[in-house]
Design a protein around this motif. Structure first.
Motif, PDB file in Angstrom:
ATOM      1  N   ILE A  92       0.886  -1.278  -0.067  1.00  0.00           N
ATOM      2  CA  ILE A  92      -0.060   0.013   0.203  1.00  0.00           C
ATOM      3  C   ILE A  92       0.721   1.333   0.018  1.00  0.00           C
ATOM      4  CG2 ILE A  92      -2.128  -1.134   0.995  1.00  0.00           C
ATOM      5  CD1 ILE A  92      -0.920  -0.321   3.919  1.00  0.00           C
ATOM      6  N   TRP A  93       2.176   1.094   0.351  1.00  0.00           N
ATOM      7  CA  TRP A  93       3.035   2.357   0.179  1.00  0.00           C
ATOM      8  C   TRP A  93       3.834   2.874  -1.124  1.00  0.00           C
ATOM      9  CZ3 TRP A  93       5.199  -0.460   5.193  1.00  0.00           C
ATOM     10  CH2 TRP A  93       4.427  -0.292   6.355  1.00  0.00           C
ATOM     11  N   PRO A  94       4.022   1.930  -2.177  1.00  0.00           N
ATOM     12  CA  PRO A  94       4.647   2.596  -3.177  1.00  0.00           C
ATOM     13  C   PRO A  94       4.255   4.089  -3.696  1.00  0.00           C
ATOM     14  CG  PRO A  94       4.491   0.267  -3.564  1.00  0.00           C
ATOM     15  CD  PRO A  94       3.682   0.684  -2.402  1.00  0.00           C
ATOM     16  N   ALA A  95       3.076   4.258  -3.797  1.00  0.00           N
ATOM     17  CA  ALA A  95       2.541   5.634  -4.259  1.00  0.00           C
ATOM     18  C   ALA A  95       3.034   6.515  -3.427  1.00  0.00           C
ATOM     19  CB  ALA A  95       0.879   5.420  -4.385  1.00  0.00           C
ATOM     20  N   GLU A  96       2.829   6.543  -2.117  1.00  0.00           N
ATOM     21  CA  GLU A  96       3.204   7.477  -1.221  1.00  0.00           C
ATOM     22  C   GLU A  96       4.780   7.663  -1.343  1.00  0.00           C
ATOM     23  OE1 GLU A  96       4.056   8.369   3.691  1.00  0.00           O
ATOM     24  OE2 GLU A  96       2.450   6.812   2.915  1.00  0.00           O
ATOM     25  N   ASP A 210     -14.441   5.145  -6.987  1.00  0.00           N
ATOM     26  CA  ASP A 210     -14.895   4.813  -8.136  1.00  0.00           C
ATOM     27  C   ASP A 210     -14.037   5.292  -9.186  1.00  0.00           C
ATOM     28  OD1 ASP A 210     -14.719   7.749  -8.023  1.00  0.00           O
ATOM     29  OD2 ASP A 210     -17.059   7.965  -7.532  1.00  0.00           O
ATOM     30  N   ALA A 211     -14.459   5.520 -10.501  1.00  0.00           N
ATOM     31  CA  ALA A 211     -13.550   5.907 -11.646  1.00  0.00           C
ATOM     32  C   ALA A 211     -12.989   7.220 -11.532  1.00  0.00           C
ATOM     33  CB  ALA A 211     -14.452   5.837 -12.951  1.00  0.00           C
ATOM     34  N   ASP A 212     -13.605   8.191 -10.721  1.00  0.00           N
ATOM     35  CA  ASP A 212     -13.026   9.385 -10.506  1.00  0.00           C
ATOM     36  C   ASP A 212     -11.897   9.458  -9.148  1.00  0.00           C
ATOM     37  OD1 ASP A 212     -14.284  10.570 -12.750  1.00  0.00           O
ATOM     38  OD2 ASP A 212     -15.992  10.602 -11.625  1.00  0.00           O
ATOM     39  N   GLY A 213     -11.847   8.252  -8.629  1.00  0.00           N
ATOM     40  CA  GLY A 213     -10.915   8.134  -7.353  1.00  0.00           C
ATOM     41  C   GLY A 213     -11.706   8.628  -6.431  1.00  0.00           C
ATOM     42  N   PRO A 377      -1.375   8.176  -2.855  1.00  0.00           N
ATOM     43  CA  PRO A 377      -0.501   8.677  -1.899  1.00  0.00           C
ATOM     44  C   PRO A 377      -1.127   9.087  -0.598  1.00  0.00           C
ATOM     45  CG  PRO A 377      -0.197   9.776  -4.242  1.00  0.00           C
ATOM     46  CD  PRO A 377      -1.486   8.974  -3.994  1.00  0.00           C
ATOM     47  N   ARG A 378      -2.393   9.221  -0.478  1.00  0.00           N
ATOM     48  CA  ARG A 378      -3.159   9.318   0.692  1.00  0.00           C
ATOM     49  C   ARG A 378      -3.646   8.209   1.423  1.00  0.00           C
ATOM     50  NH1 ARG A 378      -5.791  15.275  -0.013  1.00  0.00           N
ATOM     51  NH2 ARG A 378      -5.328  15.007   2.160  1.00  0.00           N
ATOM     52  N   TYR A 379      -3.083   6.972   0.969  1.00  0.00           N
ATOM     53  CA  TYR A 379      -3.734   5.815   1.825  1.00  0.00           C
ATOM     54  C   TYR A 379      -3.553   5.960   3.094  1.00  0.00           C
ATOM     55  CZ  TYR A 379      -4.607   1.120   2.913  1.00  0.00           C
ATOM     56  OH  TYR A 379      -5.136   0.048   3.416  1.00  0.00           O
ATOM     57  N   SER A 383      -6.737   4.629   5.445  1.00  0.00           N
ATOM     58  CA  SER A 383      -6.810   3.507   6.401  1.00  0.00           C
ATOM     59  C   SER A 383      -7.344   3.951   7.627  1.00  0.00           C
ATOM     60  CB  SER A 383      -5.517   3.158   6.302  1.00  0.00           C
ATOM     61  OG  SER A 383      -5.417   1.822   7.095  1.00  0.00           O
ATOM     62  N   GLN A 384      -6.688   4.963   8.080  1.00  0.00           N
ATOM     63  CA  GLN A 384      -7.319   5.329   9.512  1.00  0.00           C
ATOM     64  C   GLN A 384      -8.559   5.774   9.450  1.00  0.00           C
ATOM     65  OE1 GLN A 384      -4.478   8.506  10.197  1.00  0.00           O
ATOM     66  NE2 GLN A 384      -2.775   7.183  10.452  1.00  0.00           N
ATOM     67  N   ALA A 385      -9.516   6.319   8.528  1.00  0.00           N
ATOM     68  CA  ALA A 385     -10.727   6.528   8.533  1.00  0.00           C
ATOM     69  C   ALA A 385     -11.477   5.128   8.365  1.00  0.00           C
ATOM     70  CB  ALA A 385     -11.138   7.429   7.245  1.00  0.00           C
ATOM     71  N   LEU A 386     -11.055   4.270   7.769  1.00  0.00           N
ATOM     72  CA  LEU A 386     -11.860   2.900   7.627  1.00  0.00           C
ATOM     73  C   LEU A 386     -11.413   2.370   8.688  1.00  0.00           C
ATOM     74  CD1 LEU A 386     -10.707   1.583   3.944  1.00  0.00           C
ATOM     75  CD2 LEU A 386     -12.829   2.045   4.977  1.00  0.00           C
TER      76      LEU A 386
END
Length: 413
Positions: A92-96, A210-213, A377-379, A383-386
């Protein structure tokens, strides 16, 4: 004159001693690993010792932290100008990490043999936006473990193939007085709970974005997944302490004989089957996590992890040598008891499969349907919200719909 000669002799001796010192030619790498699940600390130390035997001019200092500290430890060290040469990172971290220049782009170091030899799904662990930021190392997903003896006593002929069937079998076990709380999960307010939620979401055909992120998990399969989780708690078939448990807690409860079903990573199979570790050795069954009728036959979360070289490393070549050694097929095949290899042909090697045929059979199905957590990048915010939403729902503080709607609003997306 004698004083000058003595000084010259002492100086020459000092220089000779310095040049002869093994420390003069030694490179020291610092590597950050995880102190739970997958390869054990003893395994990592043994692998590293084998590497330093092949590279006597390189020393590797190992540091182990719980998974929950791995991300922040990496980021903080980077911000202070480095400290680690090699780091373990989650899928889950490569984007960030790519966005913040934490890891070296290793795309041009991946050989054709690596590309062809590694399972395609494993590469997704270390890639973002068309670039590769290391080598996959831990190829992992969560499986459904079950106690064969308890199912037999309950008159259950086969483990569940759907999540509804799992709840039904657990209710039967409870009704027959075999176990008061047949299912155990890692639902502490941590990433572990998001992994369980992802597994069930994938079975119900849900989507995170969704498709728009934008968030989509508060509807459809995402909502059904949390309704299922909260329902098992409300119905009394889930161990209520699951709300505080991480994966190691789940393992201990299961191998103590206090659960009929558990969702956990690969590493639990051989530990729970070890008579020195476990009261249920020889009674452990493992199958892919269930599917949902009409939607899926099995479910799985991509829980894989990679090894990469940091951009602040002063020894990038030696660090890459260490990464390629640790992820090599030879090393992975030798330590395949707690984590299965990333290499395709390893699954036809008796040295890998012997004694864990049941696990390998489950892996072949599960690894093919691994579902990713969102690549953003904002994973961490998401995650914290989930995590908070899952806690609120299973504790009955909010309905699953209310909890997920709030999570969507607070996800940062």
């Amino acid at each position: 004159m004698r004083h000058r000669l003595a000084s010259t002799a002492i100086g020459a001796a000092a220089i000779a001693a310095f040049l002869a010192s093994p420390a003069f030619a030694e490179t020291t790498l610092r590597a950050l690993f995880m102190a739970q699940a997958a390869y054990s600390e003893a395994d990592v130390r043994a692998m590293t010792e084998a590497f330093t035997k092949e590279h006597p001019d390189v020393k590797v200092e190992l540091e182990f932290v719980p998974y929950e500290g791995l991300h922040d430890k990496t980021v903080l060290a980077q911000g202070s100008g480095g400290g680690y040469d090699v780091v373990l990172f989650d899928v889950i971290w490569p984007a960030e990490y790519a966005s913040n220049d934490v890891l070296v782009d290793a795309t041009d170091k991946i050989t054709p043999e690596m590309k062809d030899g590694v399972l395609p799904g494993a590469w997704t662990t270390v890639q973002y936006d068309g670039k590769t930021y290391g080598m996959p190392w831990i190829l992992d997903t969560k499986y459904l473990f079950y106690n064969k003896e308890i199912l037999e006593k309950a008159g259950i002929k086969a483990p569940p193939k759907t999540w509804d069937e799992l709840a039904s079998q657990a209710a039967t076990i409870k009704e027959k007085g075999l176990l008061e709380e047949p299912i155990v999960w890692s639902w502490s307010q941590a990433e572990a709970a998001v992994c369980d939620y992802t597994t069930i979401l994938s079975a119900y055909g849900g989507s995170f974005l969704d498709a728009d992120g934008k968030p989509a998990f508060q509807t459809g399969g995402g909502l059904e997944a949390l309704q299922y989780m909260a329902g098992t708690m409300k119905d009394g078939i889930t161990n209520p302490n699951s709300k505080e448990y991480l994966e190691e807690d789940v393992r201990k409860v299961f191998q103590n004989g206090d659960a009929a079903f558990a969702l956990n990573w690969t590493y639990m199979y051989n530990l729970a089957n070890d008579p020195k570790e476990s009261k249920v050795a020889g009674k452990v069954g493992v199958v892919p996590a269930p599917g949902h009728e009409g939607t899926s036959e099995a479910s799985a979360v991509n829980g894989s992890m990679g090894l990469g070289v940091t951009t602040t490393s002063q020894h990038k070549d030696e660090a890459w040598d260490y990464v390629t050694f640790m992820t090599s097929q030879k090393v992975q095949n030798e330590y395949a008891r707690l984590s299965l290899p990333i290499w395709k042909s390893s699954y036809d090697d008796p040295a890998v499969t012997k004694g864990q045929e049941e696990l390998v059979a489950a892996a072949k199905q599960s690894l093919a349907v691994m579902y990713p957590r969102p690549t953003t990048p904002r994973y961490q915010e998401l995650s914290q919200a989930l995590q908070l939403a899952i806690q609120s729902a299973i504790l009955g503080m909010a309905s699953p719909e209310e909890a997920l709607t709030e999570a969507a609003d607070n996800s940062g997306l």
